[in-house]
Each structure stands twice: as structure tokens, then as C-alpha cells.
Design a protein around this motif. Structure first.
Motif, PDB file in Angstrom:
ATOM      1  N   MET A   1      76.879  40.560  25.375  1.00  0.00           N
ATOM      2  CA  MET A   1      76.508  39.886  24.088  1.00  0.00           C
ATOM      3  C   MET A   1      77.700  39.614  23.195  1.00  0.00           C
ATOM      4  SD  MET A   1      74.182  41.510  21.053  1.00  0.00           S
ATOM      5  CE  MET A   1      73.405  40.084  20.043  1.00  0.00           C
ATOM      6  N   LYS A   2      78.089  38.652  22.779  1.00  0.00           N
ATOM      7  CA  LYS A   2      79.178  38.210  22.173  1.00  0.00           C
ATOM      8  C   LYS A   2      78.762  38.451  20.514  1.00  0.00           C
ATOM      9  CE  LYS A   2      82.956  35.678  21.564  1.00  0.00           C
ATOM     10  NZ  LYS A   2      84.352  36.525  22.158  1.00  0.00           N
ATOM     11  N   TYR A   3      79.922  39.067  19.985  1.00  0.00           N
ATOM     12  CA  TYR A   3      79.581  39.271  18.295  1.00  0.00           C
ATOM     13  C   TYR A   3      80.585  38.286  17.644  1.00  0.00           C
ATOM     14  CZ  TYR A   3      76.946  43.527  19.578  1.00  0.00           C
ATOM     15  OH  TYR A   3      76.151  44.337  20.215  1.00  0.00           O
ATOM     16  N   ALA A  64      83.730  45.388  18.528  1.00  0.00           N
ATOM     17  CA  ALA A  64      82.241  45.228  18.865  1.00  0.00           C
ATOM     18  C   ALA A  64      82.362  44.547  20.522  1.00  0.00           C
ATOM     19  CB  ALA A  64      81.549  44.581  18.304  1.00  0.00           C
ATOM     20  N   ASN A  65      83.269  43.384  20.393  1.00  0.00           N
ATOM     21  CA  ASN A  65      83.364  42.510  21.841  1.00  0.00           C
ATOM     22  C   ASN A  65      84.206  43.288  22.739  1.00  0.00           C
ATOM     23  OD1 ASN A  65      81.725  40.255  21.005  1.00  0.00           O
ATOM     24  ND2 ASN A  65      83.553  39.752  19.799  1.00  0.00           N
ATOM     25  N   LEU A  66      84.844  44.142  22.516  1.00  0.00           N
ATOM     26  CA  LEU A  66      85.553  44.854  23.744  1.00  0.00           C
ATOM     27  C   LEU A  66      84.487  46.243  23.974  1.00  0.00           C
ATOM     28  CD1 LEU A  66      89.146  45.656  22.551  1.00  0.00           C
ATOM     29  CD2 LEU A  66      88.499  44.144  24.249  1.00  0.00           C
ATOM     30  N   THR A  69      81.919  45.190  26.812  1.00  0.00           N
ATOM     31  CA  THR A  69      82.513  45.164  28.194  1.00  0.00           C
ATOM     32  C   THR A  69      81.934  46.506  28.643  1.00  0.00           C
ATOM     33  OG1 THR A  69      84.386  45.908  27.782  1.00  0.00           O
ATOM     34  CG2 THR A  69      84.001  43.516  27.540  1.00  0.00           C
ATOM     35  N   ASN A  70      81.713  47.403  28.138  1.00  0.00           N
ATOM     36  CA  ASN A  70      81.604  48.911  28.721  1.00  0.00           C
ATOM     37  C   ASN A  70      82.613  49.338  29.436  1.00  0.00           C
ATOM     38  OD1 ASN A  70      78.793  49.705  27.685  1.00  0.00           O
ATOM     39  ND2 ASN A  70      78.057  47.977  29.460  1.00  0.00           N
ATOM     40  N   GLU A  71      83.845  48.888  28.992  1.00  0.00           N
ATOM     41  CA  GLU A  71      85.264  49.234  29.579  1.00  0.00           C
ATOM     42  C   GLU A  71      85.820  50.191  28.493  1.00  0.00           C
ATOM     43  OE1 GLU A  71      87.492  46.289  31.198  1.00  0.00           O
ATOM     44  OE2 GLU A  71      85.909  45.510  32.235  1.00  0.00           O
ATOM     45  N   TYR A  72      85.339  50.466  27.354  1.00  0.00           N
ATOM     46  CA  TYR A  72      86.083  51.137  26.272  1.00  0.00           C
ATOM     47  C   TYR A  72      85.005  52.126  25.418  1.00  0.00           C
ATOM     48  CZ  TYR A  72      89.405  47.263  26.747  1.00  0.00           C
ATOM     49  OH  TYR A  72      90.316  46.567  27.326  1.00  0.00           O
TER      50      TYR A  72
END
Length: 95
Positions: A1-3, A64-66, A69-72
Motif C-alpha cells: 500500500m502506498k500512503y 508509513a511507506n517504509l 515494506t515490512n523491512e522496518y
């Protein structure tokens, strides 16, 4: 999802001491939000709390965009000052 315009990132505390407390993303003294990159080690432990894995962003939208990615994980705090790290699937993102 892109916020596109995030106004708040928050989660509810779960431990004995913080159960039910609201934890929110707040900027640091430099007016930036702090995230930690998830970097597992060979023994499957996590190094997300190490200073070299910290990432700083200026807006909640960037955070939110980072997170998406489920990397943060993001640093959240409650009114009492207790800190919590939460991943994307554990936070509520309000636009």
C-alpha cells in the motif's frame, strides 16, 4: 500500500505494564521520526535496536511507506515515556 498523507501512526500496548496504553509515533529532538531496519543475524535474533540500523524520516507518510515494506519497525512512545518498537502489521495508520 502506498500512503499519501498520514496524520498518525499508533498502536495499543500489550504487556502487563502497558496493556491498553496508546503508543504513538513522535518526532525526536531533530524533528524526525525514527525507524529501525530489521536485520536478522545468523542465530535468528534481531539487531533492530542497534544504532547503525536506525533510519530517520521527516514525515509520518515517509515512515508509513517504509513500514509497509515490512523491512522496518517504528519507534512509538506512550505518555509515560515508555518506548515500543512495532512492525507494520501491529500499528494503525491514519490518513
Amino acid at each position: 500500500m502506498k500512503y499519501s498523507k498520514v496524520s498518525k501512526i499508533w498502536a495499543v500496548g500489550t504487556g502487563k505494564k502497558n496493556n491498553g496504553r496508546e503508543f504513538t509515533a513522535k518526532h525526536d529532538a531533530n524533528k524526525r521520526y525514527v525507524l529501525n531496519k530489521k536485520i536478522p543475524t545468523a542465530d535468528k535474533s534481531s539487531q533492530t535496536n542497534y544504532a547503525e540500523n536506525k533510519v530517520y524520516v521527516e514525515t509520518l507518510t515517509e515512515a508509513a511507506n517504509l513500514l509497509a515494506t515490512n523491512e522496518y519497525v517504528i519507534n512509538l512512545t506512550c505518555e509515560e515515556g515508555t518506548r515500543a518498537l512495532r512492525s507494520y502489521n501491529k500499528v494503525i495508520i491514519e490518513e
